[in-house]
Design a protein around this motif. Structure first.
Motif, PDB file in Angstrom:
ATOM      1  N   GLY A  10       0.320 -16.670  17.176  1.00  0.00           N
ATOM      2  CA  GLY A  10      -0.249 -15.925  16.065  1.00  0.00           C
ATOM      3  C   GLY A  10      -0.135 -16.691  14.776  1.00  0.00           C
ATOM      4  N   SER A  11      -0.335 -15.992  13.677  1.00  0.00           N
ATOM      5  CA  SER A  11      -0.272 -16.598  12.355  1.00  0.00           C
ATOM      6  C   SER A  11       0.955 -16.087  11.620  1.00  0.00           C
ATOM      7  N   VAL A  12       1.601 -16.985  10.915  1.00  0.00           N
ATOM      8  CA  VAL A  12       2.808 -16.628  10.184  1.00  0.00           C
ATOM      9  C   VAL A  12       2.909 -17.517   8.950  1.00  0.00           C
ATOM     10  N   GLN A  13       3.573 -17.035   7.932  1.00  0.00           N
ATOM     11  CA  GLN A  13       3.779 -17.849   6.743  1.00  0.00           C
ATOM     12  C   GLN A  13       4.967 -18.787   6.947  1.00  0.00           C
ATOM     13  N   ALA A  14       4.974 -19.849   6.196  1.00  0.00           N
ATOM     14  CA  ALA A  14       6.070 -20.815   6.268  1.00  0.00           C
ATOM     15  C   ALA A  14       7.403 -20.111   6.056  1.00  0.00           C
ATOM     16  N   GLY A  15       8.364 -20.497   6.881  1.00  0.00           N
ATOM     17  CA  GLY A  15       9.672 -19.852   6.830  1.00  0.00           C
ATOM     18  C   GLY A  15       9.819 -18.705   7.805  1.00  0.00           C
ATOM     19  N   GLY A  35       9.077 -26.760  30.652  1.00  0.00           N
ATOM     20  CA  GLY A  35       9.065 -27.351  29.330  1.00  0.00           C
ATOM     21  C   GLY A  35       8.025 -26.720  28.434  1.00  0.00           C
ATOM     22  N   TRP A  36       8.137 -27.046  27.171  1.00  0.00           N
ATOM     23  CA  TRP A  36       7.155 -26.634  26.154  1.00  0.00           C
ATOM     24  C   TRP A  36       6.569 -27.881  25.510  1.00  0.00           C
ATOM     25  N   PHE A  37       5.283 -27.828  25.253  1.00  0.00           N
ATOM     26  CA  PHE A  37       4.552 -28.871  24.547  1.00  0.00           C
ATOM     27  C   PHE A  37       3.707 -28.222  23.466  1.00  0.00           C
ATOM     28  N   ARG A  38       3.230 -29.046  22.551  1.00  0.00           N
ATOM     29  CA  ARG A  38       2.256 -28.571  21.577  1.00  0.00           C
ATOM     30  C   ARG A  38       1.246 -29.667  21.311  1.00  0.00           C
ATOM     31  N   GLN A  39       0.080 -29.246  20.858  1.00  0.00           N
ATOM     32  CA  GLN A  39      -0.977 -30.214  20.613  1.00  0.00           C
ATOM     33  C   GLN A  39      -1.838 -29.778  19.441  1.00  0.00           C
ATOM     34  N   ILE A  40      -2.062 -30.734  18.548  1.00  0.00           N
ATOM     35  CA  ILE A  40      -2.983 -30.539  17.437  1.00  0.00           C
ATOM     36  C   ILE A  40      -4.297 -31.189  17.843  1.00  0.00           C
ATOM     37  N   PRO A  41      -5.430 -30.546  17.573  1.00  0.00           N
ATOM     38  CA  PRO A  41      -6.711 -31.152  17.955  1.00  0.00           C
ATOM     39  C   PRO A  41      -6.829 -32.586  17.458  1.00  0.00           C
ATOM     40  N   THR A  85      11.910 -20.530  14.636  1.00  0.00           N
ATOM     41  CA  THR A  85      12.308 -20.041  13.320  1.00  0.00           C
ATOM     42  C   THR A  85      12.073 -21.121  12.275  1.00  0.00           C
ATOM     43  N   SER A  86      12.169 -20.738  11.018  1.00  0.00           N
ATOM     44  CA  SER A  86      11.944 -21.661   9.899  1.00  0.00           C
ATOM     45  C   SER A  86      10.674 -22.473  10.115  1.00  0.00           C
ATOM     46  N   LEU A  87       9.626 -21.777  10.478  1.00  0.00           N
ATOM     47  CA  LEU A  87       8.369 -22.454  10.797  1.00  0.00           C
ATOM     48  C   LEU A  87       7.783 -23.127   9.568  1.00  0.00           C
ATOM     49  N   GLU A  88       7.151 -24.269   9.816  1.00  0.00           N
ATOM     50  CA  GLU A  88       6.532 -25.070   8.756  1.00  0.00           C
ATOM     51  C   GLU A  88       5.067 -25.291   9.109  1.00  0.00           C
ATOM     52  N   PRO A  89       4.240 -25.560   8.103  1.00  0.00           N
ATOM     53  CA  PRO A  89       2.821 -25.811   8.410  1.00  0.00           C
ATOM     54  C   PRO A  89       2.615 -26.904   9.456  1.00  0.00           C
ATOM     55  N   LYS A  90       3.511 -27.892   9.498  1.00  0.00           N
ATOM     56  CA  LYS A  90       3.359 -28.977  10.480  1.00  0.00           C
ATOM     57  C   LYS A  90       3.604 -28.502  11.909  1.00  0.00           C
ATOM     58  N   ASP A  91       4.110 -27.264  12.089  1.00  0.00           N
ATOM     59  CA  ASP A  91       4.290 -26.702  13.426  1.00  0.00           C
ATOM     60  C   ASP A  91       3.001 -26.084  13.963  1.00  0.00           C
ATOM     61  N   THR A  92       1.969 -26.027  13.131  1.00  0.00           N
ATOM     62  CA  THR A  92       0.688 -25.478  13.569  1.00  0.00           C
ATOM     63  C   THR A  92       0.123 -26.309  14.715  1.00  0.00           C
ATOM     64  N   GLY A 125      -2.256 -22.129  27.061  1.00  0.00           N
ATOM     65  CA  GLY A 125      -2.001 -22.440  25.656  1.00  0.00           C
ATOM     66  C   GLY A 125      -2.118 -21.220  24.773  1.00  0.00           C
ATOM     67  N   THR A 126      -1.347 -21.225  23.701  1.00  0.00           N
ATOM     68  CA  THR A 126      -1.414 -20.146  22.713  1.00  0.00           C
ATOM     69  C   THR A 126      -1.325 -20.759  21.316  1.00  0.00           C
ATOM     70  N   GLN A 127      -2.196 -20.316  20.423  1.00  0.00           N
ATOM     71  CA  GLN A 127      -2.294 -20.897  19.082  1.00  0.00           C
ATOM     72  C   GLN A 127      -1.187 -20.351  18.179  1.00  0.00           C
ATOM     73  N   VAL A 128      -0.542 -21.276  17.488  1.00  0.00           N
ATOM     74  CA  VAL A 128       0.422 -20.920  16.441  1.00  0.00           C
ATOM     75  C   VAL A 128      -0.074 -21.535  15.145  1.00  0.00           C
ATOM     76  N   THR A 129      -0.249 -20.706  14.128  1.00  0.00           N
ATOM     77  CA  THR A 129      -0.726 -21.174  12.835  1.00  0.00           C
ATOM     78  C   THR A 129       0.286 -20.788  11.763  1.00  0.00           C
ATOM     79  N   VAL A 130       0.766 -21.786  11.023  1.00  0.00           N
ATOM     80  CA  VAL A 130       1.748 -21.553   9.970  1.00  0.00           C
ATOM     81  C   VAL A 130       1.106 -21.923   8.639  1.00  0.00           C
TER      82      VAL A 130
END
Length: 132
Positions: A10-15, A35-41, A85-92, A125-130
């Motif tokens: 989902g979408s969340v604000q930084a922090g 395991g967990w992975f993430r990917q930016i387009p 936790t302490s999510l940052e925009p770079k975690d998107t 996959g599931t989208q995370v937007t910070v």
């Protein structure tokens, strides 16, 4: 073939915080490296965490998430979690759970899976937007 289905993005604000879930079906009991992975387009898939299969098994994290993300697994229910936790925009990114049968050790095996050097199972996959 193990099937993996993620949820919780989902979408969340930084922090802020989010918890992802990954439900596994037909999972070999306590024998599957997860395991967990993430990917930016447009970028390579990035390894996030590895969870060893046994109860109380070791968990390893990438330096980029260590101290902020916590992976866990409910062996009885075959569900994998990633508490962020302490999510940052770079975690998107799009976050994926994945698994493979152990060969040389789960840490190496999961990273090989991410490099497509081993076969295994992937969630959709599931989208995370910070946002900042």
């Amino acid at each position: 073939q193990v099937q993996l289905v993620e949820s919780g993005g989902g979408s969340v604000q930084a922090g802020g915080s989010l918890t992802l879930s990954c439900a596994a079906s037909r999972l070999p009991p306590t024998t599957y490296c997860m395991g967990w992975f993430r990917q930016i387009p447009g970028k390579e898939r990035e390894w996030v965490a590895t969870i060893y299969p046994s109860r109380g098994g070791s968990i390893y994290y990438s330096d980029s998430v260590k101290g902020r993300f916590t992976a866990s697994k409910d062996n009885a229910r075959n569900i994998l979690y990633l508490n962020m936790t302490s999510l940052e925009p770079k975690d998107t990114a799009v976050y994926y759970c994945a698994g493979t049968t152990p060969q040389g050790g789960c840490l190496a095996d999961i990273q090989a899976l991410g490099r497509r050097a081993r076969s295994g199972s992937w969630g959709q996959g599931t989208q995370v937007t910070v946002s900042s």
